[in-house]
Scaffold this motif. Structure first.
Motif, mmCIF file in Angstrom:
data_model
loop_
_atom_site.group_PDB
_atom_site.id
_atom_site.type_symbol
_atom_site.label_atom_id
_atom_site.label_comp_id
_atom_site.label_asym_id
_atom_site.label_seq_id
_atom_site.Cartn_x
_atom_site.Cartn_y
_atom_site.Cartn_z
ATOM 1 N N ARG A 43 7.442 -4.617 -6.754
ATOM 2 C CA ARG A 43 7.464 -3.187 -6.439
ATOM 3 C C ARG A 43 8.708 -2.526 -7.011
ATOM 4 O O ARG A 43 8.635 -1.424 -7.577
ATOM 5 C CB ARG A 43 7.414 -2.978 -4.920
ATOM 6 C CG ARG A 43 6.099 -3.371 -4.277
ATOM 7 C CD ARG A 43 6.044 -2.977 -2.812
ATOM 8 N NE ARG A 43 6.020 -1.529 -2.652
ATOM 9 C CZ ARG A 43 5.673 -0.911 -1.527
ATOM 10 N NH1 ARG A 43 5.328 -1.611 -0.459
ATOM 11 N NH2 ARG A 43 5.674 0.395 -1.459
ATOM 12 N N ARG A 44 9.843 -3.189 -6.890
ATOM 13 C CA ARG A 44 11.085 -2.629 -7.431
ATOM 14 C C ARG A 44 10.996 -2.479 -8.946
ATOM 15 O O ARG A 44 11.443 -1.466 -9.505
ATOM 16 C CB ARG A 44 12.271 -3.522 -7.046
ATOM 17 C CG ARG A 44 12.705 -3.410 -5.591
ATOM 18 C CD ARG A 44 14.054 -4.078 -5.367
ATOM 19 N NE ARG A 44 13.988 -5.517 -5.593
ATOM 20 C CZ ARG A 44 13.704 -6.410 -4.656
ATOM 21 N NH1 ARG A 44 13.442 -5.993 -3.414
ATOM 22 N NH2 ARG A 44 13.685 -7.682 -4.928
ATOM 23 N N GLY A 55 0.037 -6.561 8.055
ATOM 24 C CA GLY A 55 1.353 -6.105 8.486
ATOM 25 C C GLY A 55 1.757 -4.765 7.892
ATOM 26 O O GLY A 55 2.843 -4.260 8.174
ATOM 27 N N GLY A 56 0.898 -4.197 7.056
ATOM 28 C CA GLY A 56 1.149 -2.859 6.536
ATOM 29 C C GLY A 56 1.591 -2.792 5.091
ATOM 30 O O GLY A 56 1.917 -1.695 4.602
ATOM 31 N N GLU A 57 1.617 -3.927 4.360
ATOM 32 C CA GLU A 57 2.009 -3.904 2.953
ATOM 33 C C GLU A 57 1.009 -3.082 2.149
ATOM 34 O O GLU A 57 -0.155 -3.459 2.011
ATOM 35 C CB GLU A 57 2.091 -5.323 2.396
ATOM 36 C CG GLU A 57 2.407 -5.411 0.916
ATOM 37 C CD GLU A 57 3.674 -4.676 0.529
ATOM 38 O OE1 GLU A 57 3.548 -3.595 -0.087
ATOM 39 O OE2 GLU A 57 4.770 -5.170 0.859
ATOM 40 N N ALA A 74 5.983 -12.309 0.229
ATOM 41 C CA ALA A 74 6.478 -10.963 0.516
ATOM 42 C C ALA A 74 7.682 -10.637 -0.357
ATOM 43 O O ALA A 74 7.843 -9.496 -0.817
ATOM 44 C CB ALA A 74 6.840 -10.845 1.997
ATOM 45 N N ALA A 75 8.533 -11.638 -0.613
ATOM 46 C CA ALA A 75 9.705 -11.399 -1.460
ATOM 47 C C ALA A 75 9.282 -11.099 -2.889
ATOM 48 O O ALA A 75 9.860 -10.224 -3.555
ATOM 49 C CB ALA A 75 10.626 -12.619 -1.422
ATOM 50 N N GLY A 112 -2.016 -11.677 5.867
ATOM 51 C CA GLY A 112 -0.959 -11.377 6.826
ATOM 52 C C GLY A 112 -0.090 -10.219 6.360
ATOM 53 O O GLY A 112 0.284 -9.343 7.162
ATOM 54 N N GLN A 113 0.228 -10.202 5.063
ATOM 55 C CA GLN A 113 1.032 -9.096 4.531
ATOM 56 C C GLN A 113 0.272 -7.775 4.618
ATOM 57 O O GLN A 113 0.843 -6.734 4.981
ATOM 58 C CB GLN A 113 1.412 -9.377 3.075
ATOM 59 C CG GLN A 113 2.349 -10.548 2.869
ATOM 60 C CD GLN A 113 2.742 -10.692 1.396
ATOM 61 O OE1 GLN A 113 3.280 -9.754 0.793
ATOM 62 N NE2 GLN A 113 2.469 -11.847 0.819
#
Length: 404
Positions: free
Chosen positions: A302-303, A343-345, A295-296, A339-340
């Motif tokens: 994304r950034r 979880g809505g990613e 996730a990190a 899972g990501q």
């Protein structure tokens, strides 16, 4: 297409086309021999060039052979209507997934490399069943890679050495690649590929839904420019060292229009002009020193994309650096990604999995290629069908949860 083995049929087609191309080349040589002296006289150039270059030119070339051209292969191995429909629908679907118009997840699953057409067709049938089962949640493409980038020296892929014995019958490999992709797509299964040079994509025009640019080629300016004109969806993997910025730079380049030197369908040099490919996106594939699917890592990518004004869209490769070359670790990677996603990613729009009929890998002995175990990779290790079935089910559930 006949019922005879694909390689046997491809060899026959290649033999006939090579006879034609040899005659064509002779005519070209004859025309040049007649016309060039006229230009030389007009320009005042000596007919023999005036300088001995025998010790400067082609000093390490040991041979030159005629090869079939994309136009000739397309003339005798036409794209079936069913194949065109498959590619057309899949390109639209994957583009929709990348833009957000389609809320499903794209999955590219298949062998690390194709080396046995019969096994590839059997695997395609499996993907066909999975597409029927999970079509509401997943757009599944088959990884159909017939070219292999090598870190040093090794087998270069089915397109270059289709008989796996070092004979390097490239014309047969190119014809066989087109035949194989025709048969797979005609069955309703879209395909993904990784082209390594300027000419090979033209042999499968209209058949490939998704083209990936590999980690070794992502910084190659010519590769970036080339895919700016591809009709397919294109993705760029981060570099082997893990540089996501290299992939982002490639996306920026590929999305712009270009003028460059290329080749036409007859294998003749041509100046090509492109519109730019708006489907370009980043593929996270990990690095030698660790994975980049957490996730990190997703948030960091994304950034970086947002900073360049690009859509925050990613495809994640569960193999290669992300699995640290352990095919079974793909299970953990996919589970984390699922899972990501659940979880809505929203950034994760696609997942790649290296999968084959059987798990693991085997060494290719070019002296005895007939001793290979059927359905097992000769390049990177893959997970087997039951495991792939499980992973697809988990991804489908995750995509359904995110959409819901």
């Amino acid at each position: 297409m006949t019922a005879e083995p694909l390689l046997t049929e491809a060899a026959r087609v290649a033999e006939l086309l090579l006879e034609v191309q040899t005659r064509v080349n002779r005519r070209i040589d004859g025309e040049l021999a007649e016309l060039l002296p006229v230009v030389q006289r007009e320009l005042g150039v000596a007919p023999d060039g005036g300088t001995d270059l025998s010790d400067l030119v082609n000093t390490r070339i040991t041979g030159s052979s005629v090869v079939v051209t994309p136009a000739a292969v397309a003339a005798v191995v036409p794209v079936p209507e069913a194949s065109a429909a498959t590619t057309r629908a899949a390109r639209q679907a994957v583009t929709g997934i990348l833009t957000g118009a389609d809320q499903r997840l794209a999955v590219i699953a298949g062998p690390c490399s194709i080396h046995d057409p019969e096994a590839a067709l059997e695997y395609a049938a499996f993907i066909g069943r999975m597409r029927e089962r999970h079509g509401a949640d997943l757009e599944i493409l088959m990884r159909t890679y017939t070219e292999k980038p090598r870190t040093e020296v090794d087998w270069k892929g089915f397109a270059y050495d289709p008989f796996l014995d070092g004979s390097s019958r490239i014309s047969v490999g190119l014809v066989a690649t087109r035949m194989l992709m025709c048969r797979i797509t005609a069955s309703g299964v879209p395909v993904a590929a990784e082209p390594l040079n300027a000419l090979t994509p033209q042999y499968v025009n209209g058949l490939v839904t998704y083209n990936g640019v590999g980690a070794r080629n992502v910084t190659d300016q010519t590769a970036r420019e080339r895919v700016s004109g591809f009709s397919s969806v294109v993705g760029f993997k981060n570099s082997p060292e893990g540089s996501v910025d290299s992939a982002i730079q490639a996306v920026m380049t590929a999305r712009a229009p270009h003028q460059f030197l290329g080749v036409d369908a007859h294998g003749v040099s041509a100046q090509l002009s492109t519109t730019g490919n708006g489907t370009g996106h980043v593929i996270l594939r990990g690095a030698k020193d660790g994975p980049n699917y957490s996730a990190a890592h997703i948030a960091d990518a994304r950034r970086r994309l947002a900073a360049r004004g690009l859509p925050e869209v990613l495809v994640v490769d569960a193999s290669h650096g992300n699995s640290q070359k352990d095919h079974l670790r793909q299970i953990d990677v996919v589970r984390d990604l699922a899972g990501q996603i659940a979880g809505g990613e929203q950034a994760i729009r696609g997942v790649m999995v290296e999968s084959n009929l059987l798990a693991g890998r085997q060494d290719l002995d070019q002296q005895h290629p007939g001793n290979l175990e059927y359905g097992k990779s000769v390049t990177d290790a893959c997970v087997d069908l039951p495991t792939t079935e499980q992973l697809l089910a988990e991804l489908a559930e995750a995509a359904r949860t995110r959409r819901g």
